[in-house]
Design a protein around this motif. Structure first.
Motif, mmCIF file in Angstrom:
data_model
loop_
_atom_site.group_PDB
_atom_site.id
_atom_site.type_symbol
_atom_site.label_atom_id
_atom_site.label_comp_id
_atom_site.label_asym_id
_atom_site.label_seq_id
_atom_site.Cartn_x
_atom_site.Cartn_y
_atom_site.Cartn_z
ATOM 1 N N ALA A 1 0.832 -1.207 0.000
ATOM 2 C CA ALA A 1 0.000 0.000 0.000
ATOM 3 C C ALA A 1 0.870 1.261 0.000
ATOM 4 O O ALA A 1 0.479 2.307 -0.543
ATOM 5 N N ARG A 2 2.060 1.168 0.592
ATOM 6 C CA ARG A 2 2.977 2.311 0.609
ATOM 7 C C ARG A 2 3.421 2.698 -0.795
ATOM 8 O O ARG A 2 3.913 3.802 -1.021
ATOM 9 N N HIS A 3 3.274 1.765 -1.720
ATOM 10 C CA HIS A 3 3.671 2.011 -3.104
ATOM 11 C C HIS A 3 2.454 2.122 -4.022
ATOM 12 O O HIS A 3 2.603 2.057 -5.249
ATOM 13 N N ASP A 4 1.265 2.262 -3.409
ATOM 14 C CA ASP A 4 0.005 2.365 -4.169
ATOM 15 C C ASP A 4 -0.193 1.157 -5.089
ATOM 16 O O ASP A 4 -0.685 1.299 -6.218
ATOM 17 N N ARG A 5 0.201 -0.010 -4.598
ATOM 18 C CA ARG A 5 0.081 -1.236 -5.379
ATOM 19 C C ARG A 5 -1.039 -2.100 -4.811
ATOM 20 O O ARG A 5 -1.093 -2.360 -3.618
ATOM 21 N N THR A 6 -1.941 -2.558 -5.671
ATOM 22 C CA THR A 6 -3.019 -3.456 -5.252
ATOM 23 C C THR A 6 -2.495 -4.874 -5.156
ATOM 24 O O THR A 6 -1.796 -5.355 -6.056
#
Length: 365
Positions: free
Chosen positions: A98-103
């Motif tokens: 989530a820190r990398h905006d990855r689902t």
């Protein structure tokens, strides 16, 4: 191009992470470790690679929340720990990416999903679609329903199968070991092996079994690396503590060179993943034909049939000494073959004259 360079520039990568790299007996999952791993994986994806993660740790992650003092030994408690730990594991991976905006997507598989061709294709489509949607799939073995997989196995083999399933260009195995040695480095003077170019490089290697949190040890890592390389996927075996270097193409760990020509998905499935339903016993001439000339198997070379199978099932082909020499997709039911074996093609009715196992569906072992 050398094996290390092939792995460093691979566009589609499977990364397998062992339990010992994610968990501890007294603290359960280590969020900081997962964060570091997620950062290294994200960096590789940002550089242009598609990554699928195969993550161990469900059973181990359930130990602390359930108040267990050690890894459970009985199946029911292992499955209970997996049921609790699977939620913990998925949640930690979700927070880490989530820190990398990855689902993050959780994909649970068992060996049976690879054994059945329809389930195999469905898993392949799901993983491919997740890739096109820019989500990262975190694959784990479905330990809550698996039986022998929990007792005897580890996710190393699963990772090798997933690597071929998604047509990966490289497989990276990360655990608590920094590479392959010819013996246990904790017990004396062991030689580090930088690269495995083929089976001859493994003649004097002694691989041990697993530790406290994991179940596989070097033996399953080595087996998985050889399996993947045999299918045409180069492998890097390295320590999880060196994940950033391993994923960035650094000179760490041991690499396993892939066979020159990649095995087709169907042939790989027949050889390594499919369940077998029976066996065909061959004479010496038929053994030579299927093993060395890779010819189709005809009824004349069969001396016996064992097991119950239907047209389209995978069977083992055995020589006169009962040693398996090949696997293949059979073209007849087991009930039809006893009336055919030993007869030349011209002696059989018109509708029974095609090969028992066609060369395209036969894989020597």
């Amino acid at each position: 191009m050398g094996t290390r360079e092939v792995i460093a520039t691979a566009r589609r990568v499977v990364v397998k992470i062992g339990s010992s790299a994610l968990t501890s007996l007294d603290g359960g999952l280590d969020g900081a470790r997962l964060g570091v791993l997620a950062e290294a994986i994200e960096a590789r994806m940002h550089a242009g690679s598609d990554v699928v993660v195969v993550s161990s740790g469900a059973v181990s992650a359930g130990i602390a929340p359930l108040g267990l003092g050690h890894r459970p030994r009985d199946l029911a408690t292992k499955q209970a720990a997996a049921a609790v730990g699977q939620l913990e594991l998925a949640g930690e991976w979700q927070r880490a990416f989530a820190r990398h905006d990855r689902t993050v997507a959780q994909v649970l598989l068992t060996a049976g999903d690879f054994a059945r061709r329809d389930a195999h294709r469905n898993a392949q489509r799901t993983l491919d679609r997740l890739r096109t949607l820019h989500a990262i799939a975190v694959v784990n073995e479905n330990d809550t329903v698996a039986t022998s997989e929990i007792k005897f196995g580890d996710n190393d083999r699963l990772a090798a199968l997933v690597a071929h399933l998604v047509s990966a260009d490289a497989l990276i195995l990360l655990s608590d070991v920094d590479g392959l040695y010819d013996s246990d480095p904790r017990k004396g003077d062991a030689r580090f092996i930088d690269e495995v170019r083929g089976p001859d490089d493994l003649d004097e290697v002694i691989a041990g079994t697993g530790g406290t949190l994991g179940t596989g040890g070097m033996a399953t890592k080595l087996s998985a690396a050889v399996l993947a390389a045999d299918g045409g996927v180069p492998v890097l075996l390295a320590a999880a503590s060196s994940a950033a270097e391993a994923l960035a193409g650094g000179t760490v760990g041991t690499v396993f060179a892939a066979r020159p020509q990649r095995m087709s998905a169907r042939r790989f499935w027949v050889r390594h993943a499919a369940d077998t339903s029976g066996a065909l016993h061959l004479d010496a001439g038929a053994v030579r034909a299927v093993s060395h000339r890779r010819s189709s198997l005809l009824a004349a070379g069969i001396t016996g049939v064992s097991g119950h199978f239907s047209e389209g099932d995978v069977v083992v082909l055995q020589g006169p000494d009962a040693v398996a020499v090949a696997r293949g997709v059979v073209s007849y039911d087991s009930s039809e073959l006893p009336h055919m074996i030993g007869h030349s093609t011209g002696e059989l009715p018109e509708d029974l004259r095609h090969a028992v196992v066609h060369a395209d569906d036969l894989v020597p072992l």
